[in-house]
Design an enzyme around this catalytic site. Structure first.
Site, PDB file in Angstrom:
ATOM      1  N   GLN A 163     -52.290  22.456 -75.802  1.00 26.55           N
ATOM      2  CA  GLN A 163     -51.213  23.460 -75.397  1.00 26.55           C
ATOM      3  C   GLN A 163     -50.597  23.826 -76.787  1.00 26.55           C
ATOM      4  OE1 GLN A 163     -48.486  20.888 -72.925  1.00 26.55           O
ATOM      5  NE2 GLN A 163     -48.857  22.425 -71.281  1.00 26.55           N
ATOM      6  N   LYS A 192     -38.570  28.888 -64.145  1.00 26.53           N
ATOM      7  CA  LYS A 192     -39.454  29.439 -65.284  1.00 26.53           C
ATOM      8  C   LYS A 192     -39.761  30.955 -64.992  1.00 26.53           C
ATOM      9  CE  LYS A 192     -43.786  27.665 -63.190  1.00 26.53           C
ATOM     10  NZ  LYS A 192     -45.029  27.377 -63.115  1.00 26.53           N
ATOM     11  N   ASP A 219     -47.509  24.520 -77.486  1.00 28.18           N
ATOM     12  CA  ASP A 219     -46.150  24.040 -76.895  1.00 28.18           C
ATOM     13  C   ASP A 219     -45.022  24.190 -77.836  1.00 28.18           C
ATOM     14  OD1 ASP A 219     -44.969  23.375 -74.492  1.00 28.18           O
ATOM     15  OD2 ASP A 219     -45.929  21.073 -74.788  1.00 28.18           O
ATOM     16  N   ARG A 247     -55.114  15.832 -68.464  1.00 30.38           N
ATOM     17  CA  ARG A 247     -54.711  15.522 -66.959  1.00 30.38           C
ATOM     18  C   ARG A 247     -55.723  15.372 -66.106  1.00 30.38           C
ATOM     19  NH1 ARG A 247     -50.462  21.086 -66.923  1.00 30.38           N
ATOM     20  NH2 ARG A 247     -49.292  19.988 -68.829  1.00 30.38           N
ATOM     21  N   HIS A 288     -38.701  25.096 -72.519  1.00 28.85           N
ATOM     22  CA  HIS A 288     -40.186  24.875 -72.753  1.00 28.85           C
ATOM     23  C   HIS A 288     -40.755  26.238 -72.558  1.00 28.85           C
ATOM     24  CE1 HIS A 288     -39.958  20.572 -71.160  1.00 28.85           C
ATOM     25  NE2 HIS A 288     -38.773  21.175 -70.594  1.00 28.85           N
ATOM     26  N   CYS A 321     -43.559  17.390 -74.205  1.00 26.01           N
ATOM     27  CA  CYS A 321     -42.129  17.754 -74.217  1.00 26.01           C
ATOM     28  C   CYS A 321     -41.286  16.398 -74.543  1.00 26.01           C
ATOM     29  CB  CYS A 321     -41.543  18.488 -72.981  1.00 26.01           C
ATOM     30  SG  CYS A 321     -42.195  18.234 -71.477  1.00 26.01           S
ATOM     31  N   HIS A 377     -40.783  23.819 -78.029  1.00 28.07           N
ATOM     32  CA  HIS A 377     -39.526  23.309 -77.369  1.00 28.07           C
ATOM     33  C   HIS A 377     -38.449  23.947 -78.205  1.00 28.07           C
ATOM     34  CE1 HIS A 377     -42.764  20.997 -75.352  1.00 28.07           C
ATOM     35  NE2 HIS A 377     -41.848  21.178 -74.279  1.00 28.07           N
TER      36      HIS A 377
END
Length: 664
Positions: free
Chosen positions: A396, A480, A398, A378, A526, A349, A400
């Site tokens: 991911q 979320k 991902d 991670r 997100h 992000c 945004h």
RNA sequence: GCCGCCUUAGCUCAGUCGGUCAGAGCGGUGCUCUCGUAAAGCACAGGUCGUCGGUUCGAUUCCGACAGGCGGCUCCA
């Protein structure tokens, strides 16, 4: 739901149930009753006033919990018989079984056999469960003086969620269950417990009980507390119930993506690279690419733009975003370079936010939807990495989305719909959602959180999706929605997530120029759909048990010559398929036809195209599908069209002769 | 990270109470065989028994550390 029965004042529920002619033994036995307040009561319960109760049978969800809870008591009694020094923790029913925690030296597999043997003796002795209420806390403490963990429960009962601890009743009521010898009435064993329980261990079918494994577990779930030895078991009303549960476990093992990943040559975890880091082999790579390509197309169709960002960054970026304050422990440690600290990125992000900020933004550009298959790293604890579903390096999908406050609601609603539609296209059709709200530690203003939570909840309502509230389970910067999917054998996986974030735009000072010329702050959403591509890959592998739909299958067609000299004929056929971008090959190994079929079957190839003299003479091929069905003598043109049609339809069923309409 | 268990050929596993015990099946390679829907036959090649250190005359076998894995716990931005 069973018909209610009336329990006259001063008589027991058992009498009423028996008088109503309901079974008191066997696989459908009534084991407890539900009173008008919804509370489960022992059959020995004798209400002071006449009351109508609902009989609960052992094969109902509540009845199974009672059976398993009582079986857990039998386990604990067996443990203390065999290891008198064992101290009791807690022993609740759980999904498909129960556990009991003990403070004993570490257990070994042989111990389970001994415990099971002792449990069978206890069960067969037909001990009665008797409920007894302590007069007060002092009496409870005195009686439980030798059980430090039970004392801990009593002393801290105020801090407990009563529903979570089977040992304690609501309202400070403390009860104990005594196991009585049926002949003498002597107390054989006792345990602090709120109940309810079976009337007798005789209601447990020993052939339906099995101890599964031992493990360590922290007392009351906290790392700060000592670890106890947990024994997991399962209990069913019948031998057949246990049998079908064990078969389900075998089926799950058969579908294990770690095993299928090796058998189907999809991916591996070379020790040299490190724990939690996977490499995808060509066949796994094909599936990944198909998964990703389809997702890319759908995102493009829905107004997303694709970006790319690096895997490492100077520390400041994650200081600005706040991640270093919250998750430094979960990040790979920094690298020193040119006097700066660089981190491997755990999130995409902040990078996407910098793209937003790269130039001034107009309200006309919003919503701006940025998408990336972003690799993140991670530092997962060593005990938690698991196949491809829990990695230290993963990708991911991902996105945004930056939008105006006015756009937020519609954007969330359409986004949730988009997520569900896309998951369905991959073959997942059963969804449940969770709305995770503001945690205790958070950034931003509570009013903003309220707005964000309300917007998410509204989106759930508009999608008509069932959801539960996860109080305090949001992330530090946003509430979320998590979407959970059920797979082919009913297991639930958390996949997609959508977060409404008012904080990152503030932290990064994001702006856009509104129609009136003023500078405004955008909202940020997100969203990850698969969450992790690798994990989604693993889940789909288990969902399909490795038999991927034709559009995803790494090899879609294998040509199998009946004799070696039919191979040339099939090569021409395969060339025609390849011209249509079908992944097809001919098995030219030295094996005989039957073995080639077996090999293709084990590799779960959707289409086998077999040809011998008859097919060559007729200009046809004969299909054998993964389910063993056949469609013989299909003219070549038709055969090509058939494969192309099934693959391009992206159907997740079959293929099978039974599903194939006769081409006309 | 914590507790327990595990680590022998590409895969699944036998085996050594420390001393020619390094084995099997599958897979791979080669030869022979191939006529209709889940395993043809024969032969060959493959392992410093996870790594490092210790005990011992001698360790794949015992001990320790580390790495990797499995089952849980905890965690999961």
């Amino acid at each position: 739901m069973a018909e209610p029965v009336v329990v006259p004042a001063g008589t027991t529920a058992a009498d009423a149930v028996a008088a109503a002619g309901m079974p008191m033994t066997g696989p459908r036995a009534v084991v407890v009753v539900r009173d008008p307040d919804g509370r489960l009561r022992d059959l020995s319960w004798a209400p002071e006033a006449e009351v109508a109760v609902e009989p609960v049978s052992v094969d109902s969800p509540d009845g199974l919990n009672v059976l398993r809870h009582s079986t857990a008591h039998v386990l604990a009694q067996a443990m203390q018989d065999l290891h008198p020094q064992a101290k009791l923790g807690i022993g609740p029913p759980v999904e498909n079984g129960f556990y009991y925690d003990f403070d004993v030296p570490p257990l070994h597999p042989e111990d389970l056999d001994k415990l099971e043997a002792r449990m069978r003796e206890i069960i067969k002795s037909g001990q009665r469960f008797r409920r007894r209420q302590f007069a007060d806390v002092a009496q409870a403490r005195a009686e439980l003086a030798g059980e430090p963990y039970k004392l801990d429960l009593i002393d801290s009962s105020g801090g407990f969620e009563a529903s979570e601890v089977m040992e304690l009743g609501g309202g400070g009521e403390l009860t104990v269950y005594d196991n009585l010898d049926p002949a003498t009435g002597e107390v054989r064993w006792s345990d602090l417990c709120r109940g309810p329980h079976l009337p007798s261990t005789r209601l447990i079918d020993p052939r339906g009980v099995k101890l599964m494994r031992t493990a360590a577990a922290y007392w009351r779930g906290s790392e700060a507390n000592p670890q106890l030895q947990r024994v997991y078991g399962t209990a069913w009303p019948t031998k057949d119930g246990l049998g079908s549960y064990l078969r389900m476990l075998e089926e799950a093992a058969r579908r294990d993506h770690r095993r299928l990943g090796a058998e189907l040559d999809l991916f591996s975890f070379p020790e040299e690279i490190g724990s939690g880091l996977a490499v995808f082999h060509p066949k796994g790579g094909v599936i990944r690419r198909e998964l990703e390509d389809y997702s890319r197309r759908r995102h493009e169709d829905s107004g997303y733009e694709f970006v790319n960002t690096p895997h490492i960054t100077k520390a400041q970026l994650f200081k600005t975003s706040g991640h270093l304050d919250w998750y430094a422990d979960g990040m790979y440690p920094p690298m020193q370079m040119e006097g700066a600290e660089y981190y491997l990125k755990p999130m995409n992000c902040p990078f996407h936010t910098l793209i937003y900020r790269a130039r001034g933004r107009s309200y006309r550009e919003l919503p701006l939807r940025l998408f990336e298959f972003g690799g993140v790293y991670r530092y997962e604890k060593s005990g938690v990495v698991h196949g491809v579903t829990r990695l230290r390096g993963f990708t991911q999908d991902d996105a945004h989305i930056y939008c105006t406050p006015e756009q937020l609601q519609d954007e969330l609603a359409s986004l949730l719909q988009f997520v569900l539609d896309l998951l369905r296209d991959y073959g997942l059709t059963e969804f449940e959602a969770e709305l995770a709200t503001r945690p205790e530690r958070f950034v931003g203003k509570p009013e903003e959180w309220d707005v964000a939570e309300a917007a998410l909840e509204q989106a759930l309502r508009r999608a008509g999706l069932a959801y539960r509230i996860g109080e305090g389970e949001g992330t530090f910067y946003a509430p979320k929605i998590d979407v959970h999917c059920r797979d082919a054998i009913g297991r639930s996986w958390q996949l997609s997530t959508m977060q409404v974030d008012f904080q990152t735009p503030v932290r990064f000072g994001l702006e856009y120029q509104a129609a009136d010329g003023s500078r405004q702050q955008p909202y940020m959403i997100h969203r990850a759909l698969f969450g992790s591509i690798e994990r989604f890959f693993g889940i789909l592998t288990e969902h399909y048990a490795g038999a991927f739909p034709a559009w995803l299958a790494p090899v879609q067609v294998v040509g199998i010559p009946i004799r070696d000299d039919h191979a040339g004929y099939l090569s021409a056929f395969v060339d025609r398929l390849r011209a249509e971008r079908i992944r097809a090959e001919v098995d030219t190994s030295g094996e005989r036809m039957q073995k080639k079929i077996r090999t293709a079957q084990q590799q779960k190839v959707p289409f086998m195209a077999i040809a011998g003299d008859a097919d060559v003479a007729g200009g046809t091929v004969s299909f054998r599908y993964r389910d063993g069905s056949q469609r013989n003598g299909v003219p070549l043109d038709e055969a090509v069209a058939h494969v192309v049609e099934v693959v391009r339809s992206r159907t997740n069923a079959g293929p099978s002769a039974d599903l194939t309409p006769e081409a006309g």
